[in-house]
Enzyme design. Sequence first.
Site, PDB file in Angstrom:
ATOM      1  N   HIS A  31       0.839  -1.204   0.000  1.00 54.11           N
ATOM      2  CA  HIS A  31       0.000   0.000   0.000  1.00 54.11           C
ATOM      3  C   HIS A  31       0.873   1.254   0.000  1.00 54.11           C
ATOM      4  O   HIS A  31       0.613   2.201  -0.741  1.00 54.11           O
ATOM      5  CB  HIS A  31      -0.876   0.057   1.266  1.00 54.11           C
ATOM      6  CG  HIS A  31      -1.930  -0.999   1.369  1.00 54.11           C
ATOM      7  ND1 HIS A  31      -2.055  -1.801   2.475  1.00 54.11           N
ATOM      8  CD2 HIS A  31      -2.925  -1.370   0.524  1.00 54.11           C
ATOM      9  CE1 HIS A  31      -3.092  -2.610   2.318  1.00 54.11           C
ATOM     10  NE2 HIS A  31      -3.627  -2.379   1.137  1.00 54.11           N
ATOM     11  N   ARG A  61      -2.163  -5.915  -8.236  1.00 48.95           N
ATOM     12  CA  ARG A  61      -1.096  -6.900  -8.021  1.00 48.95           C
ATOM     13  C   ARG A  61      -1.078  -7.862  -9.207  1.00 48.95           C
ATOM     14  O   ARG A  61      -0.365  -7.658 -10.166  1.00 48.95           O
ATOM     15  CB  ARG A  61      -1.304  -7.639  -6.694  1.00 48.95           C
ATOM     16  CG  ARG A  61      -0.947  -6.790  -5.491  1.00 48.95           C
ATOM     17  CD  ARG A  61      -1.455  -7.383  -4.218  1.00 48.95           C
ATOM     18  NE  ARG A  61      -2.897  -7.549  -4.281  1.00 48.95           N
ATOM     19  CZ  ARG A  61      -3.659  -7.945  -3.273  1.00 48.95           C
ATOM     20  NH1 ARG A  61      -3.116  -8.251  -2.137  1.00 48.95           N
ATOM     21  NH2 ARG A  61      -4.956  -8.029  -3.395  1.00 48.95           N
ATOM     22  N   SER A  63      -2.897  -7.680   3.193  1.00 48.70           N
ATOM     23  CA  SER A  63      -3.123  -7.465   4.624  1.00 48.70           C
ATOM     24  C   SER A  63      -3.510  -8.771   5.304  1.00 48.70           C
ATOM     25  O   SER A  63      -3.092  -9.040   6.434  1.00 48.70           O
ATOM     26  CB  SER A  63      -4.238  -6.439   4.846  1.00 48.70           C
ATOM     27  OG  SER A  63      -3.897  -5.212   4.285  1.00 48.70           O
TER      28      SER A  63
END
Length: 166
Positions: free
Chosen positions: A21, A94, A132
Site C-alpha cells: 500500500h 497486483r 493485509s
Amino acid sequence: MILNERIAVCPGSFDPITLGHLDIISRASSMFDKLIVVVMNNMNKSGCFSPEERKELIIKTTCGLHNVEVDIYDGLLAEYAKSKNACAIIKGLRAMSDFEYEFQMALTNKKLNPNVETLFLTTSSENMYLSSSMVKQIASMGGDISSFVPAEIHDDIIKRISSKKD
Ligand code: PNS
C-alpha cells in the site's frame, strides 16, 4: 485551497496498511497536488483493526509525505470522491486476479460519478503477493512480518494481533 488543485483519493480497507500500500501511496502522491488516503468498508471482508486504528497506522507511515491526508468514510466511494472534488481514484493492481473485480468497481464508480477516473498503478514486483490478510495470518502465528509492513508500525501490529488472541 489552491485553485485547480488536482486531488486524488486512494481508498482501501488497509487492515492494516502494508509496504505494498505504502509503495502505491507514495508513487501516487507524486502525481497529484493532494492525495487523500481513505479507510473504507469492504462488505466482503470482516475487519481486524478498527477504522480509527487503521487511520492512525496510515498516519504514522505517511507523515513524511507532505501532500497526503488520511480520512475514514463509511459510504460510497463515488460520493466521497465527489465531496472532495477529486479527479481520480487510485488503486493498486497486483496480479491479473485482482483485475476483474477492480475493473467492475471502476466501471460502477464511473457510472455513479462520471467526473472521476480510476487509475491503476501496478505493484512493484516484490509486493506482488503481499496482502493485509497474509500479514495478519503470519503475525497471528508468530511469524516474521518485518519485510511486509512499514517499520514504524511493526510493533503496533504485533501488539494488536497478540491482544486479539488473548
Ligand atoms: O482494500 P480493498 O478491500 O480492496 O478496498 C475495497 C474498497 C474499500 C475500496 C471498496 O470495497 C469500496 O469502494 N467500498 C466503499 C463502498 C462502495 O463504494 N462500494 C461500491 C464500489 S463499486
